[in-house]
Design a protein around this motif. Structure first.
Motif, PDB file in Angstrom:
ATOM      1  N   LEU A 159      30.959   1.723   6.299  1.00 43.38           N
ATOM      2  CA  LEU A 159      29.865   2.346   7.027  1.00 43.38           C
ATOM      3  C   LEU A 159      29.195   1.291   7.892  1.00 43.38           C
TER       4      LEU A 159
ATOM      5  N   GLY B 199      19.386   5.001   9.560  1.00 49.38           N
ATOM      6  CA  GLY B 199      19.885   4.429   8.314  1.00 49.38           C
ATOM      7  C   GLY B 199      18.869   4.386   7.189  1.00 49.38           C
TER       8      GLY B 199
ATOM      9  N   LEU C  64      22.139   9.231   5.306  1.00 46.24           N
ATOM     10  CA  LEU C  64      23.012   8.480   4.394  1.00 46.24           C
ATOM     11  C   LEU C  64      23.937   9.419   3.627  1.00 46.24           C
TER      12      LEU C  64
ATOM     13  N   THR D 247      26.861  10.400   5.872  1.00 47.41           N
ATOM     14  CA  THR D 247      27.822   9.322   6.107  1.00 47.41           C
ATOM     15  C   THR D 247      28.567   8.905   4.842  1.00 47.41           C
TER      16      THR D 247
ATOM     17  N   ALA E  27      27.382   7.342   2.251  1.00 48.07           N
ATOM     18  CA  ALA E  27      26.990   5.969   1.903  1.00 48.07           C
ATOM     19  C   ALA E  27      27.245   5.670   0.430  1.00 48.07           C
TER      20      ALA E  27
ATOM     21  N   ALA F  67      30.814   4.231   0.124  1.00 45.54           N
ATOM     22  CA  ALA F  67      31.246   3.158   1.026  1.00 45.54           C
ATOM     23  C   ALA F  67      31.591   1.896   0.239  1.00 45.54           C
TER      24      ALA F  67
ATOM     25  N   VAL G 106      28.981  -1.784   3.664  1.00 40.46           N
ATOM     26  CA  VAL G 106      28.018  -1.278   4.627  1.00 40.46           C
ATOM     27  C   VAL G 106      27.632  -2.447   5.515  1.00 40.46           C
TER      28      VAL G 106
ATOM     29  N   VAL H 198      19.932   2.052   1.278  1.00 46.91           N
ATOM     30  CA  VAL H 198      21.345   2.163   0.901  1.00 46.91           C
ATOM     31  C   VAL H 198      21.580   1.765  -0.546  1.00 46.91           C
TER      32      VAL H 198
ATOM     33  N   TYR I 176      21.785   4.317  -3.421  1.00 43.55           N
ATOM     34  CA  TYR I 176      22.926   5.216  -3.264  1.00 43.55           C
ATOM     35  C   TYR I 176      24.211   4.590  -3.768  1.00 43.55           C
ATOM     36  N   ASN I 177      24.322   3.294  -3.577  1.00 40.48           N
ATOM     37  CA  ASN I 177      25.577   2.626  -3.870  1.00 40.48           C
ATOM     38  C   ASN I 177      25.281   1.209  -4.374  1.00 40.48           C
TER      39      ASN I 177
END
Length: 130
Positions: free
Chosen positions: A6, A55, A61, A64, A66, A69, A72, A89, A92-93
């Motif tokens: 991403l 973003g 997010l 996409t 996220a 990913a 990023v 971000v 999320y991850n």
């Protein structure tokens, strides 16, 4: 397995990041997020899946992916926005590698202190991007 990368921000630096990924990993799944419609159109023409959005926004997010990913890349023109994007971000991850392009060397500490990002310093400060 295909990497999902991403890229947030598709100005000069984001464009170079996408081109570099395409050159080294032509099968990578590239997604671009930018606030500018023209940048999104250009990213799409360059082979990426691209979305208009911010973003820092959870809905953007989500669109996409996220959360899935592998990497990023945050290539926005403002370090404060880059910091806010990394903070958006990360929940999320938690395991993704986040690469941030900084504009001001003195901001390195705010990113590195949490150990959450890899930082690449921008070389040409005259290079404007979105």
């Amino acid at each position: 397995m295909t990497d999902h990368i991403l890229v947030i921000g598709y100005g000069d630096t984001g464009r170079r990041a996408v081109n570099s990924v395409l050159a080294s990993q032509p099968d990578a799944r590239l997604t671009v997020l930018d606030t500018d419609f023209l940048a999104v159109a250009e990213a799409t023409a360059n082979g990426a899946t691209a979305f208009v959005g911010d973003g820092r926004d959870r809905c953007a997010l989500d669109r996409t992916s996220a959360d899935s990913a592998d990497r990023v890349i945050v290539a926005v023109p403002d370090d404060l926005n880059a910091f806010l994007i990394t903070r958006a971000v990360r929940p999320y991850n938690p395991d993704t590698l986040i690469v941030v392009v900084l504009r001001e060397p003195e901001n390195h500490a705010i990113f590195a202190s949490g150990g959450i990002v890899t930082i690449h310093m921008r070389q040409n400060t005259d290079d404007q991007q979105t």
